[in-house]
Structure formats: C-alpha cells, structure tokens
Motif scaffolding. Structure first.
Motif, short mmCIF file in Angstrom:
data_model
loop_
_atom_site.label_atom_id
_atom_site.label_comp_id
_atom_site.label_asym_id
_atom_site.label_seq_id
_atom_site.Cartn_x
_atom_site.Cartn_y
_atom_site.Cartn_z
N PHE A 106 0.84 -1.20 0.00
CA PHE A 106 0.00 0.00 0.00
C PHE A 106 0.87 1.25 0.00
O PHE A 106 0.49 2.28 0.54
N LEU A 121 -3.11 -7.30 8.16
CA LEU A 121 -2.11 -6.63 7.33
C LEU A 121 -0.70 -7.13 7.68
O LEU A 121 0.28 -6.42 7.51
N LEU A 126 3.08 -0.33 4.29
CA LEU A 126 2.25 0.87 4.37
C LEU A 126 3.10 2.14 4.27
O LEU A 126 2.66 3.22 4.68
N ALA A 129 1.76 5.66 3.31
CA ALA A 129 0.30 5.58 3.10
C ALA A 129 -0.42 6.56 4.02
O ALA A 129 0.05 6.89 5.11
N LEU A 131 -3.51 6.96 6.32
CA LEU A 131 -4.57 6.28 7.05
C LEU A 131 -5.27 7.23 8.02
O LEU A 131 -5.86 6.81 9.01
N LEU A 141 -1.25 -5.82 12.49
CA LEU A 141 -0.20 -5.09 11.77
C LEU A 141 1.17 -5.67 12.13
O LEU A 141 2.15 -4.94 12.23
N THR A 144 4.65 -5.12 9.94
CA THR A 144 4.22 -4.20 8.88
C THR A 144 5.18 -3.03 8.78
O THR A 144 5.60 -2.48 9.79
N MET A 146 5.88 0.79 8.08
CA MET A 146 5.04 1.97 8.16
C MET A 146 5.83 3.26 8.32
O MET A 146 5.42 4.18 9.03
N THR A 149 3.96 6.59 7.47
CA THR A 149 2.53 6.30 7.39
C THR A 149 1.79 7.31 8.26
O THR A 149 2.19 7.59 9.39
#
Length: 209
Positions: A106, A121, A126, A129, A131, A141, A144, A146, A149
C-alpha cells in the motif's frame, strides 16, 4: 471474457459476481458500482481501473496489480488481498473489514477514512500511506512497514503492532505512542536493524528534550 478480448472498457454497474476472471487484464477500465462479489481476480492486472463504489465482498484479489486504481468507497469486506499491489491507489472510505491483506503493498496509497476493522495486514508495506481518520480497531499489523505512514486521528484500539516499525509513522498522539512503547517496543532477539533503529528513535526523543 469475449468482451475483454474485444477491448470493452465500460463496465459501469456490471453484474460480474461469482465469475472466474483469474489473470484478466482490466487496466484502465470503468468498473464504478459494479458487482464482483466472490469473483476470482487472482493475478489480475487492474492498473488505474476505476472501482469506485463497487462491491468486491469476498472477492479474491491475491497477487492482483491495482496500482493507481480508484477504489473510493469500494466494498472489500472479507476480500482476499494477499500480496496484492495497491501502490498509489485511492481507497478513501473503502471497506476492508476482516479482509486478509498479508504482504500486500500500500505504498503511498490513500486509505483515509477507510474501515479496516480486524483486517489482517501482516507483513504489508504501508510506507507513506495515508490512514488518517481510518478505523483499524483490532487490526493485525504484525511485521508491517510503516515509515511515514499517516495515522492522524486513526482508531488504533486493540491493534497488534508486533514487529512493526510504528515509531517511524507520523500523526500518532502522545497517548498512542506511550501505549505502543509499552506494548510493542522491539525486544531482545528482534531483528537487529529494527532494534537499532528503535534505539536511534528513542535517543532522538532524549535529544529533543
């Protein structure tokens, strides 16, 4: 399939539920408000397609390429999104509740105001990303990525951040950061580079003070 062979680009409000469309190329096509419930789109190429308002409940999009696709208010409830590519996709206010999106990408996607209640996820990317305003209550998560993010005004209640680099995200409140530090700080035995990065982040907090 014959229509696809003929290059048909207009599929607005089409009834395409429960079909076997594995590996099809629907890049750039108009699919707004289409019904693709439980349709198999594994390995499909869906780059820059417009899926806004479509129903993809229980659809299989594993390994599909949805780079720069429009998925505004799209229903992806309980969809299979493992290893799918959503790079720069627009998923504003989309419903991904209980979807499985392990190892999905993403990067730079817009998931603002999206519903990701209990979404898996694990291993997803991410990075960059958005959110903001999304609901990730009880989302998984784990591991993940991030960095950058945006979690501004995001509901993270009971979300599992084990193994993720949450400290590189932005928009987290001081209360959320405190809770994440208490529950999901890297432990001894964690990935060495991640542990080092976390320590650098902690040091930066001390420096700022």
């Amino acid at each position: 399939l014959k229509l696809l062979e003929l290059g048909n680009k207009e599929w607005r409000s089409a009834q395409l539920q429960n079909l076997e469309l594995k590996g099809v190329n629907l890049s750039g096509v108009e699919l707004r408000y289409a019904n693709l419930k439980a349709t198999d789109l594994t390995d499909a190429r869906l780059v820059r397609a417009d899926w806004s308002g479509s129903n993809l409940h229980l659809a299989n999009l594993q390994n599909a390429d949805l780079t720069e696709a429009q998925l505004v208010e799209t229903i992806l409830l309980q969809a299979q999104l493992d290893s799918a590519l959503f790079r720069k996709a627009n998923l504003q206010a989309a419903t991904l509740e209980q979807a499985t999106a392990t190892n999905a990408v993403f990067v730079l996607a817009d998931l603002s105001d999206a519903l990701l209640l209990m979404t898996d996820l694990t291993g997803a990317d991410l990075t960059g990303a958005n959110l903001s305003g999304a609901n990730l209550e009880s989302a998984i998560l784990r591991d993940t990525r991030m960095a950058l993010t945006n979690f501004s005004e995001t509901n993270l209640r009971n979300a599992d951040f084990t193994g993720s680099n949450w400290w590189r995200a932005r928009g987290l409140t001081s209360e959320q950061i405190l809770e994440l530090r208490e529950k999901f700080a890297p432990q001894k035995g964690s990935d060495a580079s991640k542990l080092k990065d976390y320590q650098l982040w902690l040091n930066s907090l001390t420096t700022e003070k």
